[in-house]
Design a protein around this motif. Structure first.
Motif, short mmCIF file in Angstrom:
data_model
loop_
_atom_site.label_atom_id
_atom_site.label_comp_id
_atom_site.label_asym_id
_atom_site.label_seq_id
_atom_site.Cartn_x
_atom_site.Cartn_y
_atom_site.Cartn_z
N LEU A 68 0.81 -1.22 0.00
CA LEU A 68 0.00 0.00 0.00
C LEU A 68 0.84 1.28 0.00
O LEU A 68 0.45 2.27 -0.61
N ALA A 69 1.98 1.24 0.71
CA ALA A 69 2.81 2.45 0.77
C ALA A 69 4.17 2.17 0.14
O ALA A 69 4.72 1.09 0.30
N ASN A 70 4.67 3.15 -0.60
CA ASN A 70 6.04 3.11 -1.10
C ASN A 70 6.87 3.91 -0.09
O ASN A 70 6.85 5.14 -0.11
N GLN A 71 7.60 3.19 0.77
CA GLN A 71 8.22 3.87 1.90
C GLN A 71 9.39 4.78 1.52
O GLN A 71 9.88 5.53 2.37
N VAL A 72 9.80 4.73 0.27
CA VAL A 72 10.82 5.69 -0.18
C VAL A 72 10.19 7.09 -0.28
O VAL A 72 10.84 8.10 0.00
N MET A 73 8.92 7.14 -0.64
CA MET A 73 8.26 8.43 -0.89
C MET A 73 7.10 8.72 0.04
O MET A 73 6.59 9.84 0.06
N GLU A 74 6.63 7.70 0.74
CA GLU A 74 5.38 7.86 1.49
C GLU A 74 5.52 7.32 2.92
O GLU A 74 6.28 6.38 3.16
N SER A 75 4.76 7.91 3.82
CA SER A 75 4.65 7.36 5.17
C SER A 75 3.22 6.86 5.35
O SER A 75 2.31 7.30 4.65
N PHE A 76 3.04 5.95 6.29
CA PHE A 76 1.67 5.47 6.53
C PHE A 76 1.39 5.43 8.03
O PHE A 76 2.30 5.33 8.85
N ASP A 77 0.12 5.58 8.37
CA ASP A 77 -0.32 5.29 9.72
C ASP A 77 -1.71 4.71 9.62
O ASP A 77 -2.39 4.88 8.60
N PHE A 78 -2.13 3.99 10.66
CA PHE A 78 -3.47 3.40 10.59
C PHE A 78 -4.06 3.22 11.98
O PHE A 78 -3.33 3.23 12.98
#
Lengths: 83, 83
Positions: A68-78
């Motif tokens: 779901l997330a590309n951690q090179v460019m994006e952060s995620f939280d849930f």
């Protein structure tokens, strides 16, 4: 047990967000100049079948990291809530 | 005063969400078969300069209705916190 996960995937703060910049300009053109610093990411909801909340948390984290997330460019939280 | 708005724009429940369907299949291909009913929308954060929280709420609602959400196909909700 059934759970619902609410996941936010956002562009990292250090990176330009051209979609956010474009929306920011459009809002100003509409006269909404009190709104600024727009950033746009994804909001994903999904249902989880899991033994308990910790198990659901582990599955959702794996999904975020693998797909779901590309951690090179994006952060995620849930957040996870019982369905 | 300065506020931060967190806005979620999601496809209406009645409508197909092809992006969500595709991600659902990809998750299953990765072995994450306990995850299902994936729906994908937008998460937008922005900063608001406003006299008070009610004022900020009104500006953000106007932005959602005029630009951020297409209410024929999407629903929106948001929370506003002090920056």
């Amino acid at each position: 047990m059934k759970f619902i996960a609410h996941i936010n995937v956002m562009p990292l703060k250090e990176l330009l967000d051209p979609q956010g910049k474009a929306v920011n300009s459009s809002l100003h053109n509409l006269g909404l100049t009190m709104l600024h610093d727009v950033r746009i990411g994804k909001h994903i909801t999904l249902h989880v079948d899991a033994a308990d909340k910790a198990d659901a948390d582990a599955h959702v984290r794996e999904a975020c990291k693998k797909l779901l997330a590309n951690q090179v460019m994006e952060s995620f939280d849930f957040t996870i809530t019982e369905a």
